[in-house]
Design a protein around this motif. Sequence first.
Motif, PDB file in Angstrom:
ATOM      1  N   GLY A   1     -28.984 -15.917 -12.758  1.00 29.82           N
ATOM      2  CA  GLY A   1     -28.113 -15.076 -13.576  1.00 29.82           C
ATOM      3  C   GLY A   1     -26.818 -14.811 -12.838  1.00 29.82           C
ATOM      4  O   GLY A   1     -26.157 -15.731 -12.364  1.00 29.82           O
ATOM      5  N   ARG A   2     -26.464 -13.552 -12.706  1.00 27.42           N
ATOM      6  CA  ARG A   2     -25.241 -13.212 -11.968  1.00 27.42           C
ATOM      7  C   ARG A   2     -25.520 -12.865 -10.507  1.00 27.42           C
ATOM      8  O   ARG A   2     -24.626 -12.439  -9.779  1.00 27.42           O
ATOM      9  CB  ARG A   2     -24.522 -12.036 -12.642  1.00 27.42           C
TER      10      ARG A   2
ATOM     11  N   ASP B   1     -30.142  -4.972 -16.316  1.00 23.91           N
ATOM     12  CA  ASP B   1     -30.926  -6.055 -16.901  1.00 23.91           C
ATOM     13  C   ASP B   1     -31.333  -7.112 -15.873  1.00 23.91           C
ATOM     14  O   ASP B   1     -31.876  -8.153 -16.232  1.00 23.91           O
ATOM     15  CB  ASP B   1     -30.159  -6.721 -18.033  1.00 23.91           C
ATOM     16  N   ALA B   2     -31.085  -6.858 -14.587  1.00 27.57           N
ATOM     17  CA  ALA B   2     -31.391  -7.856 -13.561  1.00 27.57           C
ATOM     18  C   ALA B   2     -32.879  -7.933 -13.247  1.00 27.57           C
ATOM     19  O   ALA B   2     -33.379  -8.968 -12.793  1.00 27.57           O
ATOM     20  CB  ALA B   2     -30.615  -7.565 -12.281  1.00 27.57           C
TER      21      ALA B   2
ATOM     22  N   THR C   1     -34.701 -11.402 -13.347  1.00 25.52           N
ATOM     23  CA  THR C   1     -34.004 -12.291 -14.276  1.00 25.52           C
ATOM     24  C   THR C   1     -32.574 -12.571 -13.820  1.00 25.52           C
ATOM     25  O   THR C   1     -31.983 -13.563 -14.236  1.00 25.52           O
ATOM     26  CB  THR C   1     -33.956 -11.687 -15.683  1.00 25.52           C
ATOM     27  N   GLY C   2     -32.041 -11.677 -13.016  1.00 24.34           N
ATOM     28  CA  GLY C   2     -30.676 -11.836 -12.532  1.00 24.34           C
ATOM     29  C   GLY C   2     -29.624 -11.311 -13.494  1.00 24.34           C
ATOM     30  O   GLY C   2     -28.452 -11.212 -13.148  1.00 24.34           O
ATOM     31  N   GLY C   3     -30.025 -10.972 -14.707  1.00 24.93           N
ATOM     32  CA  GLY C   3     -29.072 -10.492 -15.697  1.00 24.93           C
ATOM     33  C   GLY C   3     -28.232 -11.614 -16.271  1.00 24.93           C
ATOM     34  O   GLY C   3     -28.295 -12.767 -15.816  1.00 24.93           O
ATOM     35  N   ALA C   4     -27.453 -11.298 -17.243  1.00 20.44           N
ATOM     36  CA  ALA C   4     -26.606 -12.300 -17.898  1.00 20.44           C
ATOM     37  C   ALA C   4     -25.465 -12.690 -16.975  1.00 20.44           C
ATOM     38  O   ALA C   4     -24.791 -11.840 -16.397  1.00 20.44           O
ATOM     39  CB  ALA C   4     -26.066 -11.763 -19.217  1.00 20.44           C
ATOM     40  N   ALA C   5     -25.280 -13.999 -16.806  1.00 25.34           N
ATOM     41  CA  ALA C   5     -24.181 -14.474 -15.966  1.00 25.34           C
ATOM     42  C   ALA C   5     -22.841 -14.163 -16.629  1.00 25.34           C
ATOM     43  O   ALA C   5     -22.728 -14.157 -17.856  1.00 25.34           O
ATOM     44  CB  ALA C   5     -24.306 -15.974 -15.739  1.00 25.34           C
TER      45      ALA C   5
ATOM     46  N   THR D   1     -39.849 -16.331  -9.414  1.00 19.89           N
ATOM     47  CA  THR D   1     -39.138 -16.302 -10.682  1.00 19.89           C
ATOM     48  C   THR D   1     -39.984 -16.943 -11.780  1.00 19.89           C
ATOM     49  O   THR D   1     -40.740 -17.880 -11.541  1.00 19.89           O
ATOM     50  CB  THR D   1     -37.797 -17.054 -10.573  1.00 19.89           C
TER      51      THR D   1
END
Length: 222
Positions: A130-131, A204-205, A217-221, A165
Amino acid sequence: MRALVVEDDPVIGADVAAGLGQAGFVAELIADGQSAWFSGDTEDYAVVVLDLGLPGLDGLTVLRRWRSAGRSFPVLILSARADWTEKVEGIEAGADDYLAKPFHMGELVTRVRALLRRAGGRAEPVFELGRLRIDTNRMRIAAGGAEVRTSPLEFRLVNFLAHHTGRYMRTDEIAEHLYGTADLNDANAIETLVMRLRRKIGADAIETRRGFGYQLTGGAAA
């Protein structure tokens, strides 16, 4: 993440456990082969550092028993012996790497991290999800390109989730790797730690699924 250090020399064992602890692991130290075999057979470790010259059961016997029982955690062998035939025996017994004494602690930590990356199917020391960008060598996290300051405990949690992950990790699994034990109060402590991390790396990460656990999840890139 939990690491098992099996070393009968009290000075070397304490140094290795301390070095791994500074690198973000929860290290457990055992000094004899019989206890090591039992712990490795009944507990979950991310990695094992195993001396060969142990009282009771020797290191190669311990390793063969683990592999025969289906224990697949990566094992780094330590030995003061320089005989190349012993190195071959160790690899054939199921060792993943071999480091001769004396050694530099930095090299040991680097090799342990490399074993974990290979075990997770990754060749590089950096996770990008993700980001998020997680540098396991320097123990640093960046979110959306900006470096995030985390405590050692916060980094260990992100690092542990990054190595799993695509899977929800239960609170008892997380507690075992963060603290070396699982207690009824750990769920509240881990929830607090996750909330603190979300404020730093994004709400959201880290995803929560009730009854299943947490997943990075890393969140939305961007």
